[in-house]
Design a protein around this motif. Sequence first.
Motif, PDB file in Angstrom:
ATOM      1  N   VAL A 204       6.784  -1.311   5.156  1.00 13.99           N
ATOM      2  CA  VAL A 204       5.707  -2.466   5.815  1.00 13.99           C
ATOM      3  C   VAL A 204       6.516  -2.526   6.691  1.00 13.99           C
ATOM      4  CG1 VAL A 204       4.801  -4.127   5.404  1.00 13.99           C
ATOM      5  CG2 VAL A 204       4.158  -2.763   3.704  1.00 13.99           C
ATOM      6  N   ASP A 205       6.497  -2.744   8.018  1.00 13.56           N
ATOM      7  CA  ASP A 205       7.389  -2.859   8.708  1.00 13.56           C
ATOM      8  C   ASP A 205       6.799  -4.995   9.268  1.00 13.56           C
ATOM      9  OD1 ASP A 205       8.821  -4.908  11.142  1.00 13.56           O
ATOM     10  OD2 ASP A 205       8.430  -3.092  12.528  1.00 13.56           O
ATOM     11  N   TYR A 206       7.502  -5.613   8.321  1.00  7.84           N
ATOM     12  CA  TYR A 206       7.495  -6.987   8.288  1.00  7.84           C
ATOM     13  C   TYR A 206       7.110  -8.100   8.991  1.00  7.84           C
ATOM     14  CZ  TYR A 206       6.924  -5.404   3.050  1.00  7.84           C
ATOM     15  OH  TYR A 206       6.649  -5.196   1.938  1.00  7.84           O
ATOM     16  N   ASP A 207       8.071  -7.863  10.208  1.00  2.64           N
ATOM     17  CA  ASP A 207       8.470  -8.970  11.344  1.00  2.64           C
ATOM     18  C   ASP A 207       6.987  -8.152  12.273  1.00  2.64           C
ATOM     19  OD1 ASP A 207      10.691  -8.920  10.805  1.00  2.64           O
ATOM     20  OD2 ASP A 207      11.755  -7.592  11.597  1.00  2.64           O
ATOM     21  N   LEU A 208       6.461  -7.811  11.423  1.00  7.37           N
ATOM     22  CA  LEU A 208       5.381  -6.877  12.608  1.00  7.37           C
ATOM     23  C   LEU A 208       4.042  -7.192  11.601  1.00  7.37           C
ATOM     24  CD1 LEU A 208       5.313  -2.923  14.062  1.00  7.37           C
ATOM     25  CD2 LEU A 208       5.559  -5.120  15.336  1.00  7.37           C
ATOM     26  N   CYS A 209       4.200  -6.959  10.713  1.00  7.06           N
ATOM     27  CA  CYS A 209       1.983  -7.649   9.610  1.00  7.06           C
ATOM     28  C   CYS A 209       1.876  -8.990   9.823  1.00  7.06           C
ATOM     29  CB  CYS A 209       2.804  -7.529   8.515  1.00  7.06           C
ATOM     30  SG  CYS A 209       1.745  -7.457   6.555  1.00  7.06           S
ATOM     31  N   ILE A 210       0.546  -8.929  10.385  1.00  3.14           N
ATOM     32  CA  ILE A 210      -0.090 -10.127   9.965  1.00  3.14           C
ATOM     33  C   ILE A 210      -0.877 -10.855   9.239  1.00  3.14           C
ATOM     34  CG2 ILE A 210       0.237 -10.370  13.319  1.00  3.14           C
ATOM     35  CD1 ILE A 210      -3.334  -9.492  12.747  1.00  3.14           C
ATOM     36  N   ALA A 211      -1.185  -9.942   8.080  1.00  6.05           N
ATOM     37  CA  ALA A 211      -0.981  -9.533   7.214  1.00  6.05           C
ATOM     38  C   ALA A 211      -3.002 -10.255   7.412  1.00  6.05           C
ATOM     39  CB  ALA A 211      -1.173 -11.293   6.047  1.00  6.05           C
ATOM     40  N   CYS A 212      -3.646  -9.310   7.602  1.00  6.56           N
ATOM     41  CA  CYS A 212      -5.133  -9.498   7.928  1.00  6.56           C
ATOM     42  C   CYS A 212      -6.293  -8.924   7.343  1.00  6.56           C
ATOM     43  CB  CYS A 212      -5.383  -8.825   9.139  1.00  6.56           C
ATOM     44  SG  CYS A 212      -4.637  -7.096   9.357  1.00  6.56           S
ATOM     45  N   GLY A 213      -5.394  -7.565   6.533  1.00  6.83           N
ATOM     46  CA  GLY A 213      -5.554  -7.455   5.210  1.00  6.83           C
ATOM     47  C   GLY A 213      -6.333  -6.051   5.428  1.00  6.83           C
ATOM     48  N   ASN A 214      -6.759  -5.276   6.943  1.00 10.77           N
ATOM     49  CA  ASN A 214      -7.786  -4.332   7.175  1.00 10.77           C
ATOM     50  C   ASN A 214      -6.556  -3.026   6.018  1.00 10.77           C
ATOM     51  OD1 ASN A 214      -9.054  -5.828   9.205  1.00 10.77           O
ATOM     52  ND2 ASN A 214      -8.287  -4.367  10.532  1.00 10.77           N
ATOM     53  N   CYS A 215      -5.937  -2.568   6.189  1.00  7.20           N
ATOM     54  CA  CYS A 215      -5.388  -2.205   5.320  1.00  7.20           C
ATOM     55  C   CYS A 215      -5.457  -1.801   3.738  1.00  7.20           C
ATOM     56  CB  CYS A 215      -2.973  -2.089   4.740  1.00  7.20           C
ATOM     57  SG  CYS A 215      -2.632  -3.392   4.209  1.00  7.20           S
ATOM     58  N   THR A 216      -4.968  -2.960   2.841  1.00  5.26           N
ATOM     59  CA  THR A 216      -5.973  -3.730   1.779  1.00  5.26           C
ATOM     60  C   THR A 216      -7.133  -3.078   0.893  1.00  5.26           C
ATOM     61  OG1 THR A 216      -6.138  -5.308   1.930  1.00  5.26           O
ATOM     62  CG2 THR A 216      -4.246  -5.778   1.400  1.00  5.26           C
ATOM     63  N   GLN A 217      -8.111  -3.685   2.495  1.00  9.03           N
ATOM     64  CA  GLN A 217      -9.198  -3.134   2.308  1.00  9.03           C
ATOM     65  C   GLN A 217      -9.707  -1.841   1.926  1.00  9.03           C
ATOM     66  OE1 GLN A 217     -11.378  -5.299   4.869  1.00  9.03           O
ATOM     67  NE2 GLN A 217     -10.796  -7.504   3.961  1.00  9.03           N
ATOM     68  N   ARG A 218      -9.255  -1.009   3.024  1.00  9.13           N
ATOM     69  CA  ARG A 218      -9.108   0.667   3.479  1.00  9.13           C
ATOM     70  C   ARG A 218      -8.694   1.286   1.745  1.00  9.13           C
ATOM     71  NH1 ARG A 218     -11.322   5.065   3.494  1.00  9.13           N
ATOM     72  NH2 ARG A 218     -10.538   6.156   5.812  1.00  9.13           N
ATOM     73  N   CYS A 219      -8.040   1.128   1.432  1.00  9.25           N
ATOM     74  CA  CYS A 219      -7.373   1.599   0.650  1.00  9.25           C
ATOM     75  C   CYS A 219      -7.855   2.252  -0.210  1.00  9.25           C
ATOM     76  CB  CYS A 219      -5.514   1.400   0.128  1.00  9.25           C
ATOM     77  SG  CYS A 219      -4.727   2.355  -1.408  1.00  9.25           S
ATOM     78  N   PRO A 220      -7.242   3.206  -1.210  1.00  9.22           N
ATOM     79  CA  PRO A 220      -9.176   3.366  -1.667  1.00  9.22           C
ATOM     80  C   PRO A 220      -8.280   3.700  -3.085  1.00  9.22           C
ATOM     81  CG  PRO A 220      -7.889   5.625  -0.677  1.00  9.22           C
ATOM     82  CD  PRO A 220      -7.411   4.911  -0.408  1.00  9.22           C
ATOM     83  N   LYS A 221      -7.016   3.619  -3.268  1.00  9.99           N
ATOM     84  CA  LYS A 221      -5.892   3.668  -4.731  1.00  9.99           C
ATOM     85  C   LYS A 221      -5.812   2.140  -4.959  1.00  9.99           C
ATOM     86  CE  LYS A 221      -6.430   8.117  -5.710  1.00  9.99           C
ATOM     87  NZ  LYS A 221      -6.999   8.171  -6.775  1.00  9.99           N
ATOM     88  N   LYS A 222      -6.229   1.343  -3.659  1.00 13.96           N
ATOM     89  CA  LYS A 222      -5.032  -0.121  -4.165  1.00 13.96           C
ATOM     90  C   LYS A 222      -4.221  -0.082  -4.219  1.00 13.96           C
ATOM     91  CE  LYS A 222      -9.578  -1.457  -4.558  1.00 13.96           C
ATOM     92  NZ  LYS A 222     -10.153  -1.630  -3.114  1.00 13.96           N
ATOM     93  N   ALA A 223      -3.551   0.828  -3.637  1.00 11.99           N
ATOM     94  CA  ALA A 223      -1.676   0.605  -3.512  1.00 11.99           C
ATOM     95  C   ALA A 223      -1.121  -0.797  -2.171  1.00 11.99           C
ATOM     96  CB  ALA A 223      -1.046   1.864  -3.378  1.00 11.99           C
ATOM     97  N   LEU A 224      -2.216  -1.094  -1.820  1.00  5.73           N
ATOM     98  CA  LEU A 224      -1.570  -2.366  -0.564  1.00  5.73           C
ATOM     99  C   LEU A 224      -2.075  -3.078  -0.977  1.00  5.73           C
ATOM    100  CD1 LEU A 224      -2.041  -0.191   2.370  1.00  5.73           C
ATOM    101  CD2 LEU A 224       0.019  -0.786   1.498  1.00  5.73           C
ATOM    102  N   VAL A 225      -1.662  -4.311  -1.489  1.00  2.00           N
ATOM    103  CA  VAL A 225      -2.331  -5.129  -1.747  1.00  2.00           C
ATOM    104  C   VAL A 225      -1.097  -6.982  -1.584  1.00  2.00           C
ATOM    105  CG1 VAL A 225      -3.100  -4.673  -4.181  1.00  2.00           C
ATOM    106  CG2 VAL A 225      -0.447  -5.139  -4.242  1.00  2.00           C
ATOM    107  N   PHE A 226      -1.587  -7.575  -1.490  1.00  2.00           N
ATOM    108  CA  PHE A 226      -1.012  -9.116  -1.122  1.00  2.00           C
ATOM    109  C   PHE A 226      -0.349  -9.897  -2.357  1.00  2.00           C
ATOM    110  CE2 PHE A 226      -3.849  -8.513   2.677  1.00  2.00           C
ATOM    111  CZ  PHE A 226      -2.699  -9.147   3.296  1.00  2.00           C
ATOM    112  N   ALA A 227       0.862  -9.480  -2.669  1.00  2.00           N
ATOM    113  CA  ALA A 227       1.096 -11.324  -3.293  1.00  2.00           C
ATOM    114  C   ALA A 227       1.569 -12.183  -3.376  1.00  2.00           C
ATOM    115  CB  ALA A 227       2.577 -10.132  -3.809  1.00  2.00           C
ATOM    116  N   GLU A 228       1.420 -13.846  -3.470  1.00  2.00           N
ATOM    117  CA  GLU A 228       1.433 -14.825  -3.513  1.00  2.00           C
ATOM    118  C   GLU A 228       3.250 -14.854  -3.642  1.00  2.00           C
ATOM    119  OE1 GLU A 228      -0.701 -16.874  -2.587  1.00  2.00           O
ATOM    120  OE2 GLU A 228      -2.242 -15.500  -3.392  1.00  2.00           O
ATOM    121  N   LEU A 229       3.562 -15.305  -2.409  1.00  2.00           N
ATOM    122  CA  LEU A 229       4.906 -16.358  -2.349  1.00  2.00           C
ATOM    123  C   LEU A 229       4.958 -17.391  -3.346  1.00  2.00           C
ATOM    124  CD1 LEU A 229       6.016 -15.184   1.231  1.00  2.00           C
ATOM    125  CD2 LEU A 229       6.620 -13.815  -0.825  1.00  2.00           C
TER     126      LEU A 229
END
Length: 65
Positions: A40-65
Amino acid sequence: MADKKLIVIKENCPQNHKCPSVEVCPVGALSQEGFNAPAVDYDLCIACGNCTQRCPKKALVFAEL
């Protein structure tokens, strides 16, 4: 979504295929070398969630800060 950060749970990623989530990122914040888990390039990530919905293994998730 500044209160959330995208994380990659490598244990959930089989790392044996091209990551489908990389293709759906609208800003190119995900990259993948070979079949490794995506990075993940955090300078580019806009936290839209597209990737988390597409990952079939739930390897991409959002963590609360």
